[in-house]
Design a protein around this motif. Sequence first.
Motif, PDB file in Angstrom:
ATOM      1  N   GLY A  39      22.896 -34.233  -4.083  1.00 19.35           N
ATOM      2  CA  GLY A  39      21.752 -33.367  -4.371  1.00 19.35           C
ATOM      3  C   GLY A  39      22.049 -32.157  -5.240  1.00 19.35           C
ATOM      4  N   LYS A  40      23.183 -32.144  -5.916  1.00 17.14           N
ATOM      5  CA  LYS A  40      23.561 -30.989  -6.727  1.00 17.14           C
ATOM      6  C   LYS A  40      22.559 -30.717  -7.857  1.00 17.14           C
ATOM      7  N   THR A  41      22.205 -31.726  -8.596  1.00 22.08           N
ATOM      8  CA  THR A  41      21.252 -31.535  -9.690  1.00 22.08           C
ATOM      9  C   THR A  41      19.857 -31.256  -9.145  1.00 22.08           C
ATOM     10  N   THR A  42      19.498 -31.862  -8.038  1.00 23.69           N
ATOM     11  CA  THR A  42      18.196 -31.588  -7.411  1.00 23.69           C
ATOM     12  C   THR A  42      18.124 -30.124  -7.007  1.00 23.69           C
ATOM     13  N   PHE A  43      19.191 -29.603  -6.427  1.00 24.92           N
ATOM     14  CA  PHE A  43      19.250 -28.183  -6.062  1.00 24.92           C
ATOM     15  C   PHE A  43      19.096 -27.314  -7.309  1.00 24.92           C
ATOM     16  N   THR A  44      19.733 -27.726  -8.398  1.00 26.01           N
ATOM     17  CA  THR A  44      19.649 -26.979  -9.664  1.00 26.01           C
ATOM     18  C   THR A  44      18.221 -26.962 -10.193  1.00 26.01           C
ATOM     19  N   LYS A  45      17.455 -28.010  -9.958  1.00 26.69           N
ATOM     20  CA  LYS A  45      16.042 -28.017 -10.366  1.00 26.69           C
ATOM     21  C   LYS A  45      15.278 -26.881  -9.692  1.00 26.69           C
ATOM     22  N   GLY A  46      15.608 -26.585  -8.454  1.00 24.62           N
ATOM     23  CA  GLY A  46      14.983 -25.463  -7.762  1.00 24.62           C
ATOM     24  C   GLY A  46      15.378 -24.125  -8.360  1.00 24.62           C
ATOM     25  N   ILE A  47      16.627 -24.008  -8.776  1.00 29.03           N
ATOM     26  CA  ILE A  47      17.084 -22.796  -9.449  1.00 29.03           C
ATOM     27  C   ILE A  47      16.288 -22.610 -10.733  1.00 29.03           C
ATOM     28  N   GLY A  48      16.139 -23.700 -11.494  1.00 34.21           N
ATOM     29  CA  GLY A  48      15.354 -23.648 -12.724  1.00 34.21           C
ATOM     30  C   GLY A  48      13.907 -23.275 -12.462  1.00 34.21           C
ATOM     31  N   LYS A  49      13.347 -23.820 -11.412  1.00 39.07           N
ATOM     32  CA  LYS A  49      11.957 -23.509 -11.041  1.00 39.07           C
ATOM     33  C   LYS A  49      11.799 -22.014 -10.777  1.00 39.07           C
ATOM     34  N   ALA A  50      12.752 -21.426 -10.053  1.00 35.05           N
ATOM     35  CA  ALA A  50      12.700 -19.994  -9.761  1.00 35.05           C
ATOM     36  C   ALA A  50      12.825 -19.149 -11.028  1.00 35.05           C
ATOM     37  N   LEU A  51      13.510 -19.688 -12.031  1.00 36.44           N
ATOM     38  CA  LEU A  51      13.691 -18.966 -13.295  1.00 36.44           C
ATOM     39  C   LEU A  51      12.570 -19.240 -14.289  1.00 36.44           C
ATOM     40  N   GLY A  52      11.559 -19.975 -13.860  1.00 34.18           N
ATOM     41  CA  GLY A  52      10.415 -20.250 -14.729  1.00 34.18           C
ATOM     42  C   GLY A  52      10.688 -21.280 -15.809  1.00 34.18           C
ATOM     43  N   ASN A  58      18.087 -32.156 -15.889  1.00 31.01           N
ATOM     44  CA  ASN A  58      18.800 -33.344 -15.432  1.00 31.01           C
ATOM     45  C   ASN A  58      20.295 -33.113 -15.581  1.00 31.01           C
ATOM     46  N   SER A  59      21.073 -34.004 -15.062  1.00 30.27           N
ATOM     47  CA  SER A  59      22.515 -33.819 -15.019  1.00 30.27           C
ATOM     48  C   SER A  59      23.138 -33.860 -16.414  1.00 30.27           C
ATOM     49  N   PRO A  60      23.957 -32.865 -16.720  1.00 29.57           N
ATOM     50  CA  PRO A  60      24.663 -32.881 -18.006  1.00 29.57           C
ATOM     51  C   PRO A  60      26.012 -33.589 -17.922  1.00 29.57           C
ATOM     52  N   THR A  61      26.089 -34.645 -17.132  1.00 24.78           N
ATOM     53  CA  THR A  61      27.358 -35.332 -16.889  1.00 24.78           C
ATOM     54  C   THR A  61      28.075 -35.711 -18.179  1.00 24.78           C
ATOM     55  N   PHE A  62      27.349 -36.238 -19.151  1.00 20.37           N
ATOM     56  CA  PHE A  62      28.010 -36.710 -20.372  1.00 20.37           C
ATOM     57  C   PHE A  62      28.113 -35.634 -21.441  1.00 20.37           C
ATOM     58  N   THR A  63      27.303 -34.574 -21.333  1.00 16.05           N
ATOM     59  CA  THR A  63      27.363 -33.496 -22.318  1.00 16.05           C
ATOM     60  C   THR A  63      28.106 -32.276 -21.785  1.00 16.05           C
ATOM     61  N   THR A  67      21.848 -25.837 -21.485  1.00 20.38           N
ATOM     62  CA  THR A  67      21.343 -24.482 -21.354  1.00 20.38           C
ATOM     63  C   THR A  67      19.834 -24.524 -21.420  1.00 20.38           C
ATOM     64  N   TYR A  68      19.205 -23.804 -20.505  1.00 20.49           N
ATOM     65  CA  TYR A  68      17.743 -23.754 -20.410  1.00 20.49           C
ATOM     66  C   TYR A  68      17.306 -22.304 -20.471  1.00 20.49           C
ATOM     67  N   HIS A  76      23.853 -24.886 -17.040  1.00 19.41           N
ATOM     68  CA  HIS A  76      24.100 -25.918 -16.040  1.00 19.41           C
ATOM     69  C   HIS A  76      25.286 -26.748 -16.510  1.00 19.41           C
ATOM     70  N   LEU A  77      26.398 -26.639 -15.797  1.00 22.05           N
ATOM     71  CA  LEU A  77      27.615 -27.354 -16.153  1.00 22.05           C
ATOM     72  C   LEU A  77      27.887 -28.441 -15.121  1.00 22.05           C
ATOM     73  N   ASP A  78      28.155 -29.638 -15.590  1.00 23.11           N
ATOM     74  CA  ASP A  78      28.566 -30.737 -14.728  1.00 23.11           C
ATOM     75  C   ASP A  78      29.932 -31.170 -15.232  1.00 23.11           C
ATOM     76  N   LEU A  79      30.961 -30.855 -14.469  1.00 21.02           N
ATOM     77  CA  LEU A  79      32.332 -31.046 -14.935  1.00 21.02           C
ATOM     78  C   LEU A  79      33.008 -32.270 -14.330  1.00 21.02           C
TER      79      LEU A  79
END
Length: 148
Positions: A39-52, A58-63, A67-68, A76-79
Amino acid sequence: MRQFISKSANETIELGKKLIDNLPKSYHVILLNGDLSSGKTTFTKGIGKALGITSVINSPTFTILKTYQGTKTLNHLDLYRMDGIGLDFDLEDYILDEDAISVIEWPSQVEELIPQKHVLVELKWLNETDREIKISTSDGNSDWIKKI
């Protein structure tokens, strides 16, 4: 430290939103630890929602980094696929940007770059819908977490 049980993706998103709604200004780095599909990326969606942020998060696994723009910048870093410290990617510029919120999935890949003061979110897959989520801080300041 505070522990939560999320019963759905929507609850996980709302928890991410509540974290940002209560986050003291002195924190800008949020580390997300957990297995694949925890649920890491799902949790990040909530962070984004709070930031408007209205664009799809979505997951930046391959990139490695996405930045939003919202009321604050979200880095948002996916390492997961990184091997080593990542100086070639100038990740420290994003991680240390105090004017942004930097969310790092799989932070063990860049331990050397993580500031001393950060929030740690540990997510554990319990079943198809349920997740255990623990939120703590590196400095032990957890009074604000009680408000989530």
